[in-house]
Scaffold this active site. Structure first.
Site, mmCIF file in Angstrom:
data_model
loop_
_atom_site.group_PDB
_atom_site.id
_atom_site.type_symbol
_atom_site.label_atom_id
_atom_site.label_comp_id
_atom_site.label_asym_id
_atom_site.label_seq_id
_atom_site.Cartn_x
_atom_site.Cartn_y
_atom_site.Cartn_z
ATOM 1 N N ASP A 118 -38.763 51.306 -45.205
ATOM 2 C CA ASP A 118 -38.371 51.129 -43.814
ATOM 3 C C ASP A 118 -39.100 50.042 -43.318
ATOM 4 O O ASP A 118 -38.918 49.482 -42.256
ATOM 5 C CB ASP A 118 -38.722 52.417 -42.976
ATOM 6 C CG ASP A 118 -37.377 53.551 -43.215
ATOM 7 O OD1 ASP A 118 -37.516 54.176 -44.016
ATOM 8 O OD2 ASP A 118 -36.461 53.405 -42.323
HETATM 9 O O1 MRU Z 1 -34.905 58.679 -41.553
HETATM 10 P P1 MRU Z 1 -33.760 57.790 -42.419
HETATM 11 O O2 MRU Z 1 -32.714 58.449 -42.884
HETATM 12 O O3 MRU Z 1 -33.227 56.504 -41.311
HETATM 13 O O4 MRU Z 1 -34.604 57.081 -43.391
HETATM 14 C C1 MRU Z 1 -34.088 56.234 -44.418
HETATM 15 C C2 MRU Z 1 -35.075 55.809 -45.479
HETATM 16 O O5 MRU Z 1 -36.152 55.998 -45.569
HETATM 17 C C3 MRU Z 1 -34.267 54.679 -46.424
HETATM 18 O O6 MRU Z 1 -35.048 55.056 -47.704
HETATM 19 C C4 MRU Z 1 -34.654 53.167 -45.843
HETATM 20 O O7 MRU Z 1 -34.279 53.368 -44.553
HETATM 21 C C5 MRU Z 1 -33.901 52.325 -46.541
HETATM 22 S S1 MRU Z 1 -32.212 52.289 -46.524
HETATM 23 C C6 MRU Z 1 -31.598 50.975 -47.145
#
Ligand code: MRU
Length: 357
Positions: free
Chosen positions: A248
């Site tokens: 993220d």
């Molecule tokens: O809370 P989320 O479902 O948005 O978290 C997603 C993740 O942690 C993913 O690993 C990250 O955003 C990368 S998506 C290509």
């Protein structure tokens, strides 16, 4: 055919997202008519995953701008800036929306100062740039997939097949298409070198069980679902070749914020001598944040832990702590797989500087 989380048509000014809260039971697209809808679908996690958040946020602005009338370039610039900043507030940890907002704000500032550019041209250029982000994300993911597959295969003997573990959902649903960590898995499968992938359930929101499992079945990739608590036992017993996860936000020193549970997987991987990789586009690298300590971690409602659907599973009255992400220290990361190549965390600063002189 690959799953499509985002449908956008500039001619008809139509934006729809696949509602990820309903998957895997129901496949339903939801219309996004402007920035307010964009903010809500991101905040409620009807669309999620760092790259998809940025793309849907920016496209929701594109849809709104196509319908709006502007009196002047100044008014256009002010509106764009305000709405982008609002979209950044929808979820705090993923950096991609912020990176996209900064890039677009720089663009409107530049166009607004350029006397040879009319209001109409400015709007047009802006909308084209947003559409290009969507196309670039898919191309970047394919490059990440190929770079990651090459890297993982370079660590195994001969032409043997590999067994990998992934966490959360980083596939077509989390991006404009192909995926990041799941893109690496796709590329391994395309090269016929993937023996098996293990995906974690990803408590409490179950992105792994609901979304990654759905994508893996859809793509006919040999896969097994495990609970998050099974990762150490899995590494001990199944001769795992690598762990590959998304991000993220990657800090300048390589510390990486990703879905809660990532950190413990990296610790366990280190103990078992399994290489731990982060797969992410450059848009997920935040060169302004020096280390993971400064990354803001989103905390989500207790209900995501206490309930499964409408059914309460936790004892009434218990207090909950529900951080959506954790930070994996750079020292546990073997490589960051990007569209420009695979880098050790300590190489990131220099690579970033030379990519953005
Ligand atoms: O809370 P989320 O479902 O948005 O978290 C997603 C993740 O942690 C993913 O690993 C990250 O955003 C990368 S998506 C290509």
């Amino acid at each position: 055919m690959a799953l499509k989380s985002i449908i956008y048509n500039r001619e008809t000014n139509n934006l729809e997202i696949l509602d990820q809260l309903l998957l895997p039971a129901i496949t339903k697209y939801v219309k996004v008519k402007g920035v307010e809808d964009g903010w809500k679908v991101i905040n409620k996690m009807q669309v999620r995953g760092a790259p998809a958040i940025a793309i849907v946020g920016c496209l929701s602005l594109a849809v709104e701008l196509q319908n709006d009338k502007f009196e002047s370039k100044k008014q256009f610039r002010q509106e764009v800036e305000g709405k982008l900043n609002y979209l950044v507030s929808s979820r705090p940890t993923a950096v991609n929306m912020k990176t996209a907002a900064e890039e677009l704000i720089d663009l409107v500032n530049e166009l607004s100062k350029d006397g040879s550019v009319s209001l109409e041209d400015m709007k047009n250029k802006f909308l084209i740039t947003i559409q290009q982000m969507l196309e670039k994300d898919i191309a970047d993911n394919q490059a990440i997939g190929d770079n990651g597959a090459k890297e993982i295969l370079s660590k195994v003997a001969g032409d043997s097949q590999v067994r990998v573990i992934t966490h959360c959902n980083t596939g077509s649903l989390a991006t404009a298409g192909y995926g990041t960590a799941l893109g690496v898995i796709r590329s391994l499968q395309a090269a016929r070198r993937l023996e098996h992938v293990y995906c974690t359930e990803t408590r409490p929101y179950n992105q792994g069980a609901r979304l990654t499992a759905f994508e893996l079945i859809h793509e006919k990739i040999p896969a097994t679902l495990v609970c998050d608590s099974m990762v150490a036992a899995l590494m001990k017993s199944r001769n795992i070749s690598a762990v590959v996860v998304g991000a993220d936000r990657v800090a300048a020193n390589g510390d990486t914020a990703n879905k809660i549970g990532t950190y413990q997987m990296a610790v366990v991987a280190k103990y078992h001598g399994v290489p731990f990789y982060v797969a992410a586009p450059f848009t997920s690298i935040d060169s302004k944040v020096t280390s993971g300590e400064h990354i803001v971690i989103e905390e989500r409602p207790d209900r995501e832990m206490t309930h499964v659907g409408e059914h309460r599973i936790a004892a009434k009255g218990i207090q909950c702590w529900n951080p959506a992400f954790d930070v994996t220290p750079a020292s546990l990361i073997a490589g960051i797989i990007t569209e420009k190549g695979v880098f050790r965390p300590d190489q990131l600063k220099d690579v970033f500087a030379s990519a953005n002189p």
